[in-house]
Structures are given as structure tokens and as C-alpha cells.
Design a protein around this motif. Structure first.
Motif, PDB file in Angstrom:
ATOM      1  N   GLU A 455      31.141 -26.272  -8.684  1.00 32.19           N
ATOM      2  CA  GLU A 455      30.900 -27.701  -8.914  1.00 32.19           C
ATOM      3  C   GLU A 455      29.506 -27.973  -9.459  1.00 32.19           C
ATOM      4  N   ILE A 456      28.603 -27.014  -9.327  1.00 27.93           N
ATOM      5  CA  ILE A 456      27.261 -27.206  -9.889  1.00 27.93           C
ATOM      6  C   ILE A 456      27.002 -26.236 -11.036  1.00 27.93           C
ATOM      7  N   GLY A 457      28.080 -25.669 -11.562  1.00 28.38           N
ATOM      8  CA  GLY A 457      27.943 -24.834 -12.748  1.00 28.38           C
ATOM      9  C   GLY A 457      27.448 -23.429 -12.496  1.00 28.38           C
ATOM     10  N   ILE A 458      27.612 -22.938 -11.284  1.00 30.80           N
ATOM     11  CA  ILE A 458      27.247 -21.551 -10.981  1.00 30.80           C
ATOM     12  C   ILE A 458      28.521 -20.781 -10.662  1.00 30.80           C
ATOM     13  N   GLY A 459      28.756 -19.707 -11.397  1.00 28.27           N
ATOM     14  CA  GLY A 459      29.941 -18.897 -11.176  1.00 28.27           C
ATOM     15  C   GLY A 459      29.696 -17.864 -10.094  1.00 28.27           C
ATOM     16  N   ALA A 460      30.660 -17.728  -9.188  1.00 28.66           N
ATOM     17  CA  ALA A 460      30.560 -16.723  -8.123  1.00 28.66           C
ATOM     18  C   ALA A 460      31.920 -16.059  -7.993  1.00 28.66           C
ATOM     19  N   GLU A 461      32.036 -14.845  -8.493  1.00 29.04           N
ATOM     20  CA  GLU A 461      33.291 -14.097  -8.418  1.00 29.04           C
ATOM     21  C   GLU A 461      33.336 -13.319  -7.107  1.00 29.04           C
ATOM     22  N   VAL A 462      34.263 -13.703  -6.243  1.00 30.12           N
ATOM     23  CA  VAL A 462      34.356 -13.068  -4.928  1.00 30.12           C
ATOM     24  C   VAL A 462      34.914 -11.656  -5.062  1.00 30.12           C
ATOM     25  N   THR A 463      34.186 -10.695  -4.520  1.00 34.00           N
ATOM     26  CA  THR A 463      34.625  -9.303  -4.529  1.00 34.00           C
ATOM     27  C   THR A 463      34.661  -8.800  -3.096  1.00 34.00           C
ATOM     28  N   SER A 464      35.843  -8.401  -2.664  1.00 33.23           N
ATOM     29  CA  SER A 464      36.018  -7.892  -1.310  1.00 33.23           C
ATOM     30  C   SER A 464      35.862  -6.379  -1.309  1.00 33.23           C
ATOM     31  N   VAL A 465      34.948  -5.859  -0.510  1.00 36.16           N
ATOM     32  CA  VAL A 465      34.668  -4.423  -0.505  1.00 36.16           C
ATOM     33  C   VAL A 465      34.680  -3.908   0.933  1.00 36.16           C
ATOM     34  N   GLU A 466      34.759  -2.600   1.081  1.00 33.60           N
ATOM     35  CA  GLU A 466      34.708  -2.004   2.408  1.00 33.60           C
ATOM     36  C   GLU A 466      33.363  -2.310   3.062  1.00 33.60           C
ATOM     37  N   SER A 467      33.354  -2.365   4.374  1.00 41.08           N
ATOM     38  CA  SER A 467      32.145  -2.758   5.097  1.00 41.08           C
ATOM     39  C   SER A 467      30.950  -1.866   4.769  1.00 41.08           C
ATOM     40  N   THR A 468      31.211  -0.565   4.678  1.00 37.15           N
ATOM     41  CA  THR A 468      30.090   0.333   4.395  1.00 37.15           C
ATOM     42  C   THR A 468      29.498   0.072   3.016  1.00 37.15           C
ATOM     43  N   THR A 469      30.374  -0.245   2.053  1.00 37.31           N
ATOM     44  CA  THR A 469      29.896  -0.559   0.703  1.00 37.31           C
ATOM     45  C   THR A 469      29.081  -1.842   0.721  1.00 37.31           C
ATOM     46  N   TRP A 470      29.589  -2.808   1.444  1.00 33.53           N
ATOM     47  CA  TRP A 470      28.895  -4.105   1.574  1.00 33.53           C
ATOM     48  C   TRP A 470      27.526  -3.934   2.233  1.00 33.53           C
ATOM     49  N   GLU A 471      27.491  -3.191   3.331  1.00 33.22           N
ATOM     50  CA  GLU A 471      26.223  -2.981   4.038  1.00 33.22           C
ATOM     51  C   GLU A 471      25.216  -2.256   3.160  1.00 33.22           C
ATOM     52  N   GLU A 472      25.705  -1.247   2.440  1.00 40.40           N
ATOM     53  CA  GLU A 472      24.792  -0.478   1.601  1.00 40.40           C
ATOM     54  C   GLU A 472      24.243  -1.303   0.442  1.00 40.40           C
ATOM     55  N   ALA A 473      25.001  -2.290  -0.001  1.00 37.15           N
ATOM     56  CA  ALA A 473      24.523  -3.153  -1.080  1.00 37.15           C
ATOM     57  C   ALA A 473      23.458  -4.117  -0.576  1.00 37.15           C
ATOM     58  N   VAL A 474      23.675  -4.656   0.602  1.00 37.51           N
ATOM     59  CA  VAL A 474      22.762  -5.683   1.117  1.00 37.51           C
ATOM     60  C   VAL A 474      21.591  -5.065   1.886  1.00 37.51           C
ATOM     61  N   TRP A 475      21.850  -4.016   2.622  1.00 37.26           N
ATOM     62  CA  TRP A 475      20.839  -3.430   3.513  1.00 37.26           C
ATOM     63  C   TRP A 475      20.951  -1.915   3.478  1.00 37.26           C
ATOM     64  N   PRO A 476      20.583  -1.309   2.356  1.00 31.47           N
ATOM     65  CA  PRO A 476      20.756   0.144   2.204  1.00 31.47           C
ATOM     66  C   PRO A 476      20.019   0.914   3.302  1.00 31.47           C
ATOM     67  N   GLY A 477      20.765   1.702   4.015  1.00 27.48           N
ATOM     68  CA  GLY A 477      20.170   2.517   5.059  1.00 27.48           C
ATOM     69  C   GLY A 477      19.556   1.717   6.181  1.00 27.48           C
ATOM     70  N   PHE A 478      19.937   0.429   6.265  1.00 23.55           N
ATOM     71  CA  PHE A 478      19.362  -0.460   7.290  1.00 23.55           C
ATOM     72  C   PHE A 478      17.833  -0.439   7.258  1.00 23.55           C
ATOM     73  N   ASP A 479      17.298  -0.346   6.056  1.00 24.09           N
ATOM     74  CA  ASP A 479      15.838  -0.320   5.891  1.00 24.09           C
ATOM     75  C   ASP A 479      15.514  -1.109   4.628  1.00 24.09           C
ATOM     76  N   ILE A 480      14.794  -2.211   4.769  1.00 23.57           N
ATOM     77  CA  ILE A 480      14.538  -3.045   3.598  1.00 23.57           C
ATOM     78  C   ILE A 480      13.643  -2.341   2.581  1.00 23.57           C
ATOM     79  N   ALA A 481      12.998  -1.284   3.002  1.00 26.09           N
ATOM     80  CA  ALA A 481      12.202  -0.512   2.048  1.00 26.09           C
ATOM     81  C   ALA A 481      13.082   0.108   0.978  1.00 26.09           C
ATOM     82  N   ASN A 482      14.386   0.206   1.244  1.00 26.57           N
ATOM     83  CA  ASN A 482      15.318   0.780   0.264  1.00 26.57           C
ATOM     84  C   ASN A 482      15.779  -0.246  -0.760  1.00 26.57           C
TER      85      ASN A 482
END
Length: 601
Positions: A455-482
Motif C-alpha cells: 500500500e505504500i509502494g514497497i514490494g515484499a516477496e514472502v519466502t518461507s525457508v527452513e528455520s536453520t536457513t532463516w536463522e543463518e540469514a538473520v543471525w549467522p552463528g548467533f554472533d552479530i560479528a558475522n
């Protein structure tokens, strides 16, 4: 003079004040999973714990407009009792519990999520204090907890006769060793819980002093009720926990259960510790059966394959499961969160106008009503749950699509080709929105978020992934240094992160030593300054002011978008076992649920 924290009696008021003043408690009493969603424990939780895996389970919270709170005789806000208190059989030979995902070998350096990982870890271990059903920290391994007037020294006297499940005595030297070990081996999140501790000294067989570099009113909740005490005679042999090949020999704690079998991605078996110092558990054997998603777990409880589901039940399933005897539902407020994350270190999310527009586009009440059927509280733009005493009522959370579009237009983000998607630096503002495939509520939320962003002109394509893939994308190795590898992501933290309002600093500070959970790479000097002050301020009133100031800044700068706080609903077979303790803000997955009533604080 020292202040003493007793298990019952007059000190309850002091504990409550302490908890409230720090936003520790959920109204008058609480703390209220895991890390951590995304939470790894923390509470995954990964509790810090991001309740990553959680299905959050990370779920959790109540709608004050529906009367979930009330006032006690002293005028303090208190949480109402769960809608349907658990009831049923008060003992079981074997209890089979369904859970989603795997939590590795469940020791302090291997468990994965804040919920249920930390909860299951603490079935085997004990902390010095234990939160009660209201979320208030109560003495546990420590019979007494005395605090010096300057708040810098905690003097504890341990309960007599406590042993680890290998028969060795637990004494003050194990407490001092635990503190030193976690501080010196920072691969565990408990190192962060102990940040600010300068040392621990055994002053007798059962007495120990823990000293802090600065007064920390949240210490009883954030640390004493959180950190597992580990045996020196076992862990002194583990000199490099980061690279150690753990086996069952390290699963030695003083808790009410002993891990006897672990089949990765299949099941755990825990046997009751009949000599547990607070009393033998009411359930002799706990079998945890792993499922790929909540659909499988719900089918299993319907068929009798499991007797309880440790992950929360989705709102639409509550009446369906409750209608099937002997399945019952216990419900209550929880503090886990559902959030919209973006990588704030890169364009266009490094532009506050974009972040503000995205927040304005979110109709949080619509998400609560549509996805959660009302069983959640709309998120505050300032992060803190509205039921917490630390909530800043001056923070407004608004839905205004017209204003959002105006912000983007004024900032130069226009739709030059008329395709409905704006451009940033000539490129379409279209991004991937990742969400875990095993969390249907989060997937539905992501789909609604995508529609609202459109509604505000921003496209967001929802992609459903396995939890480990999701975690590694957002918080690789549970360390923000990564770093990170996502544009947009659904995320959530388990209850402990929200329950202790002072932990907001860990979510937003640009210095990783303070902002260890800053997964959006957000950076703002003004917020850094206030967050830094919060980490060292000892005066409860001043801390409350700082938390309020941070909420105002949070709502202006939007390090991420807080969508909602879920309620918790858990399905169980009352004929097998029904004495579930719903801890405010955290749910039923706790050692308290499996102890006889007289052994609970």
C-alpha cells in the motif's frame, strides 16, 4: 545493612518493587520465552535466544483492553490468572511432550533456542533464584539472598544437602566456578547474563559473595534466575567449550530431570531425579518427541501420540482442540514478540523516513484480529509491552498509510513508471521477506505485512525457508560479528528479552559488547548514549526514566518494527497430567510444572 530476599513474606514486596522498577516484572510480579524467539534463549532465546525456532512459541501477551490486568489491594497492577487454569491428573509415570525442532544436546554451550531450549536445559540444571508463577524471582538453590546497600554485593547462602545428579555435592565453590567459567568462556550466552559481574568468592561451604561493578536492580531476574549452576568437577575438564566434543557426561546438573537419551531430530528422554532437593518430580519420565511443524504436533495430541504440546497452539486451533476430550487448553499472557526486521545498515533501510513509513503502514490490530483471532496485543512502536510498568504511555503507535506515502514522497522515493513500486536510486523497492516455514502464524503475518507494505509502494516477496536457513540469514552463528544476509525478515524474541525492559540496550546499541542482539545493525548516537547510561545506572527511578526515553527514541528511529506480543495457549491431555504452572509471560514449559505443588515457590 543488607536487604534480604526471602522465599515468602515481607520481602515479596521488595522483590516486586525491584522487578517492577526494572520492568522486570510483568505487572506487579513478573518476568515473563526463550531468547529468546529468534530467541535463542534469550531466551533463541537463542535468549538471547532468539526464539528463533520457536514457533514461539514465542508467543505471548495479553490485551489489557480485555481485562487481563487488574489492581491488587495496594493499587499495584497485577496479571490476571490464566483464562483456564490447568487441571487434571497430578502425577504421571510417563509424559510424552511434542516439540518443534531440535535443541542439540541441551547443555549450557549446545542448546539452541531461548524457547524451548533454555526451558529444557533448566529441567536439568538449577539457578540460584527461580521465578515463581507471577514471574517474581524467588530464592531457590540459594536459601537467602542478601543485597548490600550500595547494590554491589549479593551474599547468598545455599540450601543444604543439594547434590548433582551424579551424587556429588553442590556447594559454594561450584557457584564461584560457574561465574568464572562463563566469564572466561564467552561462547555461551550466559557470559552476557553475567556481564557486569566482577567476581564470585566462596566465603564458606554454602556461602558465596557475588560482586558487581555497578548496581543492577535487574540482577535477580536477569542473572540469578537465569544462569545454570554447573559442576566444577565436570566442567573443569572442558577447557575449550567452543570446540569441545560434548557427550552426555557434561549433562550433569542439580535439576529435577536427567537426560538419559537423545536421538537427534527425533526425541529426548529425561528421567526424574528422585533426590531432587525441592522434592521428587510428579512425572517420572519425560519423553520429548520432535516434529517438523505445529501441524504434526497437533495431529499427535489428537491421536494420543503425545500428551502435551510444548509449543503454543495457534488461535484457530484452540477451540478445536479444547472440544476434544480429554484435551484441555491452558492460556495466559506471554511476552514473546513478532517483529519486522530490516537490514538498517544499507539503503534504503538506513533512511529513517523509510523505516517510519513502514511502521506507519502496519495495521497491528488487523494482524492481531486476522492472524491471532484477538489472542495477542498490538505492538508498541517503542518496543515495550503496554502492560509493563516501564511502558511509556506518551509513545504513540499509529497506522496511517497516507502519512507513510507522504513521508516516502518527501524523501524522494517515487513510483516513476507507475507499476505500483517505488524506486530508490533508480532501483525498484522490492525485497525478499524471509520467514520460517515451521511457523504458520508467522508466515500468515508475513503475508499480511507484505500486503500492507504494498500500500505504500514497497514490494515484499514472502519466502518461507527452513528455520536453520532463516536463522543463518538473520543471525549467522548467533554472533552479530558475522553480519547478516537478508533485506526483510520476520523475527521474534522470547519472553525474557521483553520481560526485562532494561535489555532494550542489547537490541539497539551499535557497540556489539552492549548491543549483542542488534541483528538489524541499527546505529544511532543518541540511542547509544541513552542505552549506555542504562547499562550503568543503578538508581531504579533513573533507570525507569532512561527506559522511557529509549522508548521515545525507539518509536522515532524504528530499529525494527514491533508488530505484536502473543498470548500463550497450550494443549494437554488432562487424564495423563494436568498440574501445569503457567508462569506469567513465559508459559508452561518449566520445571515448576512438573514438581508437586508443595515444591513450587
Amino acid at each position: 545493612m543488607m536487604k534480604t530476599l526471602n522465599r515468602t513474606g515481607s520481602n515479596t514486596a521488595w522483590l516486586r518493587l525491584l522487578a517492577m522498577s526494572l520492568a522486570l516484572a510483568l505487572l506487579a510480579a513478573a518476568c515473563g520465552g526463550g531468547d529468546d524467539e529468534g530467541d535463542d534463549d534469550e531466551g533463541v532465546d537463542t535468549e538471547e535466544t532468539a526464539d528463533a525456532a520457536d514457533g514461539d512459541a514465542a508467543t505471548e501477551s495479553s490485551d489489557p483492553s480485555e481485562g487481563d490486568t487488574e489492581s491488587d489491594s495496594d493499587g499495584d497492577a497485577v496479571l490476571a490468572e490464566p483464562d483456564e487454569p490447568a487441571s487434571g491428573s497430578d502425577a504421571a509415570t510417563t509424559l510424552r511432550a511434542g516439540m518443534i525442532g531440535d535443541e542439540a544436546s541441551l547443555n549450557p554451550y549446545t542448546y539452541i533456542t531461548g524457547f524451548p531450549g533454555w526451558n529444557l536445559l533448566m529441567m536439568q540444571y538449577d539457578s540460584l533464584m527461580q521465578i515463581d508463577g507471577d514471574g517474581i524471582p524467588q530464592p531457590w538453590l540459594a536459601e537467602t539472598v542478601d543485597v548490600s546497600d550500595d547494590g554491589l554485593t549479593y551474599s547468598l547462602t545455599l540450601a543444604e544437602g543439594v547434590t548433582f545428579n551424579d551424587g556429588e555435592t553442590l556447594d559454594a565453590s561450584d557457584v564461584a566456578f560457574t561465574v568464572d567459567y562463563f566469564l572466561n568462556n564467552s561462547q555461551s550466552r550466559f557470559s552476557r547474563a553475567l556481564a557486569g559481574v566482577t567476581g564470585a568468592e566462596a566465603t564458606g561451604d554454602l556461602t558465596v559473595d557475588i560482586t558487581l561493578e555497578a548496581a543492577n536492580p535487574s540482577f535477580p531476574l536477569s542473572t540469578l534466575s537465569d544462569v545454570p549452576i554447573i559442576p566444577e568437577h565436570v566442567w573443569s575438564e572442558v577447557t575449550d567449550p567452543e570446540n569441545h566434543q560434548f557427550d552426555s557426561v557434561t549433562n550433569v546438573g542439580s535439576g529435577p530431570y536427567v537426560l538419559t537419551d537423545y536421538a537427534p531430530d527425533q526425541s529426548y528422554t529425561m528421567e526424574a531425579n528422585p533426590d531432587y532437593f525441592r522434592g521428587a518430580p510428579a512425572v517420572d519420565e519425560l519423553v520429548l518427541v520432535q516434529f517438523a511443524d505445529d501441524t504434526g504436533a497437533q495431529a499427535a495430541i489428537r491421536s494420543g501420540e503425545v500428551d502435551v504440546i510444548f509449543d503454543g497452539v495457534s488461535p484457530e486451533q484452540v477451540p478445536l482442540l479444547d472440544a476434544q476430550d480429554p484435551i484441555d487448553i491452558v492460556q495466559g499472557p506471554e511476552f514473546s514478540t513478532d517483529l519486522l526486521y530490516y537490514d538498517a545498515s544499507k539503503a534504503p533501510f538506513d533512511d529513517v523516513a523509510v523505516r517510519q513509513a513502514m511502521s506507519l503502514a502496519m495495521d497491528r490490530q488487523d494482524i492481531v484480529d486476522t492472524v491471532f483471532l484477538g489472542a495477542a496485543t498490538p505492538g508498541s512502536a517503542g518496543w515495550i509491552h503496554p502492560d509493563q510498568v516501564s511502558f511509556n504511555p506518551d509513545v504513540e503507535t499509529t497506522t496511517d498509510v497516507e502519512q507513510a506515502n507522504g513521508l516516502l514522497e518527501d524523501a524522494g522515493y517515487t513510483d516513476s513508471d507507475g507499476d505500483g513500486i517505488r524506486e530508490a536510486d533508480g532501483e525498484p523497492m522490492s525485497y525478499e521477506l524471509i520467514t520460517p516455514s515451521d511457523n504458520t502464524l508467522r508466515l500468515r503475518t508475513a503475508e499480511l505485512v507484505s500486503e500492507m507494505l504494498a500500500e505504500i509502494g514497497i514490494g515484499a516477496e514472502v519466502t518461507s525457508v527452513e528455520s536453520t536457513t532463516w536463522e543463518e540469514a538473520v543471525w549467522p552463528g548467533f554472533d552479530i560479528a558475522n553480519g547478516r544476509n537478508y533485506d526483510l525478515a520476520m523475527w521474534g524474541w522470547s519472553a525474557p528479552i521483553q520481560a526485562d525492559a532494561s535489555r532494550v540496550a542489547s537490541l539497539v546499541h551499535s557497540d556489539p559488547s552492549i548491543g549483542a542482539l542488534n541483528l538489524t545493525a541499527f546505529s544511532n548516537p543518541e540511542m547509544d548514549e541513552v542505552a549506555q547510561a542504562l547499562t550503568v545506572e543503578g538508581d531504579p527511578d533513573t533507570r525507569l526514566e532512561l527506559i522511557g526515553e529509549l522508548q521515545t527514541l525507539f518509536a522515532e528511529q524504528l530499529p525494527f518494527v514491533t508488530l505484536l506480543y502473543r498470548d500463550g495457549a497450550y494443549a494437554y491431555n488432562s487424564e495423563v497430567y494436568g498440574e501445569w504452572e503457567f508462569i506469567a509471560g513465559q508459559g508452561i514449559v518449566s520445571k515448576l510444572s512438573l514438581l508437586p505443588a508443595e515444591a513450587r515457590p
